[in-house]
Design a protein around this motif. Structure first.
Motif, PDB file in Angstrom:
ATOM      1  N   LEU A   2     -28.079   0.695  21.235  1.00 53.14           N
ATOM      2  CA  LEU A   2     -26.991   0.208  22.079  1.00 53.14           C
ATOM      3  C   LEU A   2     -25.716   1.012  21.880  1.00 53.14           C
ATOM      4  CD1 LEU A   2     -25.765  -1.909  24.032  1.00 53.14           C
ATOM      5  CD2 LEU A   2     -25.186  -3.243  21.980  1.00 53.14           C
ATOM      6  N   LEU A   3     -25.335   1.226  20.634  1.00 52.37           N
ATOM      7  CA  LEU A   3     -24.054   1.852  20.317  1.00 52.37           C
ATOM      8  C   LEU A   3     -24.091   3.374  20.359  1.00 52.37           C
ATOM      9  CD1 LEU A   3     -23.177  -0.471  17.315  1.00 52.37           C
ATOM     10  CD2 LEU A   3     -22.290  -0.639  19.665  1.00 52.37           C
ATOM     11  N   GLY A   4     -25.268   3.948  20.204  1.00 54.30           N
ATOM     12  CA  GLY A   4     -25.388   5.402  20.203  1.00 54.30           C
ATOM     13  C   GLY A   4     -24.895   6.053  18.927  1.00 54.30           C
ATOM     14  N   VAL A   5     -24.788   5.277  17.855  1.00 58.20           N
ATOM     15  CA  VAL A   5     -24.400   5.809  16.544  1.00 58.20           C
ATOM     16  C   VAL A   5     -25.255   5.152  15.467  1.00 58.20           C
ATOM     17  CG1 VAL A   5     -22.001   6.300  17.190  1.00 58.20           C
ATOM     18  CG2 VAL A   5     -22.563   4.099  16.155  1.00 58.20           C
ATOM     19  N   GLU A   6     -25.424   5.868  14.381  1.00 59.27           N
ATOM     20  CA  GLU A   6     -26.132   5.327  13.222  1.00 59.27           C
ATOM     21  C   GLU A   6     -25.150   4.495  12.389  1.00 59.27           C
ATOM     22  OE1 GLU A   6     -29.364   5.749  12.172  1.00 59.27           O
ATOM     23  OE2 GLU A   6     -29.845   6.857  14.010  1.00 59.27           O
ATOM     24  N   PRO A   7     -25.649   3.506  11.655  1.00 56.58           N
ATOM     25  CA  PRO A   7     -24.760   2.773  10.753  1.00 56.58           C
ATOM     26  C   PRO A   7     -24.244   3.708   9.663  1.00 56.58           C
ATOM     27  CG  PRO A   7     -27.044   2.091  10.434  1.00 56.58           C
ATOM     28  CD  PRO A   7     -27.024   3.040  11.593  1.00 56.58           C
ATOM     29  N   TYR A   8     -23.046   3.410   9.160  1.00 58.66           N
ATOM     30  CA  TYR A   8     -22.484   4.250   8.103  1.00 58.66           C
ATOM     31  C   TYR A   8     -22.728   3.643   6.727  1.00 58.66           C
ATOM     32  CZ  TYR A   8     -18.501   1.263   7.006  1.00 58.66           C
ATOM     33  OH  TYR A   8     -17.721   0.230   6.588  1.00 58.66           O
ATOM     34  N   PHE A   9     -23.194   2.388   6.677  1.00 59.54           N
ATOM     35  CA  PHE A   9     -23.410   1.722   5.388  1.00 59.54           C
ATOM     36  C   PHE A   9     -24.623   0.802   5.519  1.00 59.54           C
ATOM     37  CE2 PHE A   9     -22.799  -1.841   2.463  1.00 59.54           C
ATOM     38  CZ  PHE A   9     -22.563  -1.176   1.274  1.00 59.54           C
ATOM     39  N   GLU A  10     -25.458   0.795   4.476  1.00 58.82           N
ATOM     40  CA  GLU A  10     -26.618  -0.091   4.443  1.00 58.82           C
ATOM     41  C   GLU A  10     -26.825  -0.594   3.022  1.00 58.82           C
ATOM     42  OE1 GLU A  10     -30.187   1.240   6.484  1.00 58.82           O
ATOM     43  OE2 GLU A  10     -29.016   2.860   7.409  1.00 58.82           O
ATOM     44  N   ARG A  11     -27.271  -1.849   2.922  1.00 59.85           N
ATOM     45  CA  ARG A  11     -27.553  -2.431   1.608  1.00 59.85           C
ATOM     46  C   ARG A  11     -28.844  -3.237   1.713  1.00 59.85           C
ATOM     47  NH1 ARG A  11     -24.342  -2.485  -3.146  1.00 59.85           N
ATOM     48  NH2 ARG A  11     -23.429  -1.020  -1.745  1.00 59.85           N
ATOM     49  N   SER A  12     -29.734  -3.061   0.748  1.00 58.76           N
ATOM     50  CA  SER A  12     -30.983  -3.831   0.710  1.00 58.76           C
ATOM     51  C   SER A  12     -30.791  -5.056  -0.152  1.00 58.76           C
ATOM     52  CB  SER A  12     -32.111  -2.972   0.130  1.00 58.76           C
ATOM     53  OG  SER A  12     -32.380  -1.901   0.990  1.00 58.76           O
ATOM     54  N   GLY A  13     -31.593  -6.080   0.123  1.00 61.54           N
ATOM     55  CA  GLY A  13     -31.602  -7.283  -0.693  1.00 61.54           C
ATOM     56  C   GLY A  13     -32.508  -7.100  -1.889  1.00 61.54           C
ATOM     57  N   TYR A  47     -27.983  -5.878   4.825  1.00 61.22           N
ATOM     58  CA  TYR A  47     -26.688  -5.679   5.482  1.00 61.22           C
ATOM     59  C   TYR A  47     -26.607  -4.248   5.998  1.00 61.22           C
ATOM     60  CZ  TYR A  47     -21.675  -5.643   6.351  1.00 61.22           C
ATOM     61  OH  TYR A  47     -20.449  -5.550   6.955  1.00 61.22           O
ATOM     62  N   VAL A  48     -26.194  -4.114   7.237  1.00 59.05           N
ATOM     63  CA  VAL A  48     -26.020  -2.812   7.875  1.00 59.05           C
ATOM     64  C   VAL A  48     -24.676  -2.856   8.580  1.00 59.05           C
ATOM     65  CG1 VAL A  48     -26.908  -1.265   9.654  1.00 59.05           C
ATOM     66  CG2 VAL A  48     -28.497  -2.528   8.222  1.00 59.05           C
ATOM     67  N   GLU A  49     -23.897  -1.787   8.472  1.00 60.10           N
ATOM     68  CA  GLU A  49     -22.567  -1.796   9.094  1.00 60.10           C
ATOM     69  C   GLU A  49     -22.338  -0.529   9.915  1.00 60.10           C
ATOM     70  OE1 GLU A  49     -19.186  -3.871   7.103  1.00 60.10           O
ATOM     71  OE2 GLU A  49     -18.470  -1.805   6.974  1.00 60.10           O
ATOM     72  N   PHE A  50     -21.806  -0.743  11.113  1.00 59.28           N
ATOM     73  CA  PHE A  50     -21.437   0.339  12.029  1.00 59.28           C
ATOM     74  C   PHE A  50     -19.922   0.384  12.139  1.00 59.28           C
ATOM     75  CE2 PHE A  50     -25.531  -1.259  13.401  1.00 59.28           C
ATOM     76  CZ  PHE A  50     -26.236  -0.136  13.780  1.00 59.28           C
ATOM     77  N   ARG A  51     -19.377   1.547  12.394  1.00 53.23           N
ATOM     78  CA  ARG A  51     -17.971   1.692  12.780  1.00 53.23           C
ATOM     79  C   ARG A  51     -17.978   2.149  14.227  1.00 53.23           C
ATOM     80  NH1 ARG A  51     -15.223   4.216   7.398  1.00 53.23           N
ATOM     81  NH2 ARG A  51     -15.171   2.249   6.285  1.00 53.23           N
ATOM     82  N   ILE A  52     -17.294   1.378  15.069  1.00 52.65           N
ATOM     83  CA  ILE A  52     -17.378   1.647  16.503  1.00 52.65           C
ATOM     84  C   ILE A  52     -16.023   1.472  17.191  1.00 52.65           C
ATOM     85  CG2 ILE A  52     -19.805   1.028  16.689  1.00 52.65           C
ATOM     86  CD1 ILE A  52     -18.969  -1.719  17.663  1.00 52.65           C
ATOM     87  N   GLY A  53     -15.923   2.044  18.362  1.00 47.71           N
ATOM     88  CA  GLY A  53     -14.762   1.845  19.211  1.00 47.71           C
ATOM     89  C   GLY A  53     -13.600   2.751  18.864  1.00 47.71           C
ATOM     90  N   ASP A  54     -12.533   2.574  19.623  1.00 49.07           N
ATOM     91  CA  ASP A  54     -11.353   3.421  19.491  1.00 49.07           C
ATOM     92  C   ASP A  54     -10.676   3.305  18.134  1.00 49.07           C
ATOM     93  OD1 ASP A  54     -11.331   4.474  22.228  1.00 49.07           O
ATOM     94  OD2 ASP A  54     -10.940   2.389  22.782  1.00 49.07           O
TER      95      ASP A  54
END
Length: 134
Positions: free
Chosen positions: A21-32, A39-46
């Motif tokens: 959807l976002l066209g970018v890979e997440p910049y942070f990931e953490r396994s349980g 947990y997966v985190e994207f940085r998006i938008g302006d």
């Protein structure tokens, strides 16, 4: 807004869906502790706001399954086109495309993981961007 968190039973599947959807890979990931993505985190938008995908196991105790509560709206240039893309990716309508006053248009969908995703055309946001960019 700094960060919004969406819950998912299957964070790996949610990561794939939001990456497309976002066209970018997440910049942070953490396994349980079980080694599965938690947990997966994207940085998006302006302003590089953060979108976090969190394993539903970590949801607050009073969280109820299914859509509800607040709707966070992301600015898009074309709400109808954004909704059509989301539907094509497996989301379902939560609130139809709705023209509002003064050029605002809103809609929302439920992603395949049960989260409400709002999209809107927001003239105020565009004005702020023009002011920031000079």
């Amino acid at each position: 807004m700094a960060t919004v968190s969406y819950w998912a039973e299957d964070v790996a599947a949610a990561k794939e869906w939001y990456t497309e959807l976002l066209g970018v890979e997440p910049y942070f990931e953490r396994s349980g502790p079980d080694g599965r993505p938690a947990y997966v985190e994207f940085r998006i938008g302006d302003h590089l706001h953060e979108l976090g995908l969190v394993d539903r196991r970590y949801a607050p105790g009073d969280a109820r399954p299914g859509p509800g509560g607040a709707v966070l709206f992301w600015h898009v240039d074309d709400v109808a086109a954004a909704v059509q893309r989301l539907l094509a990716m497996g989301a379902r309508i939560y609130q139809e495309v709705t023209p509002r006053e003064a050029g605002f248009v809103t809609a929302s969908v439920v992603d395949p993981f049960g989260n409400v995703l709002g999209v809107m055309t927001n003239p105020h946001y565009l004005e702020m961007l023009r002011d920031v960019r000079g």
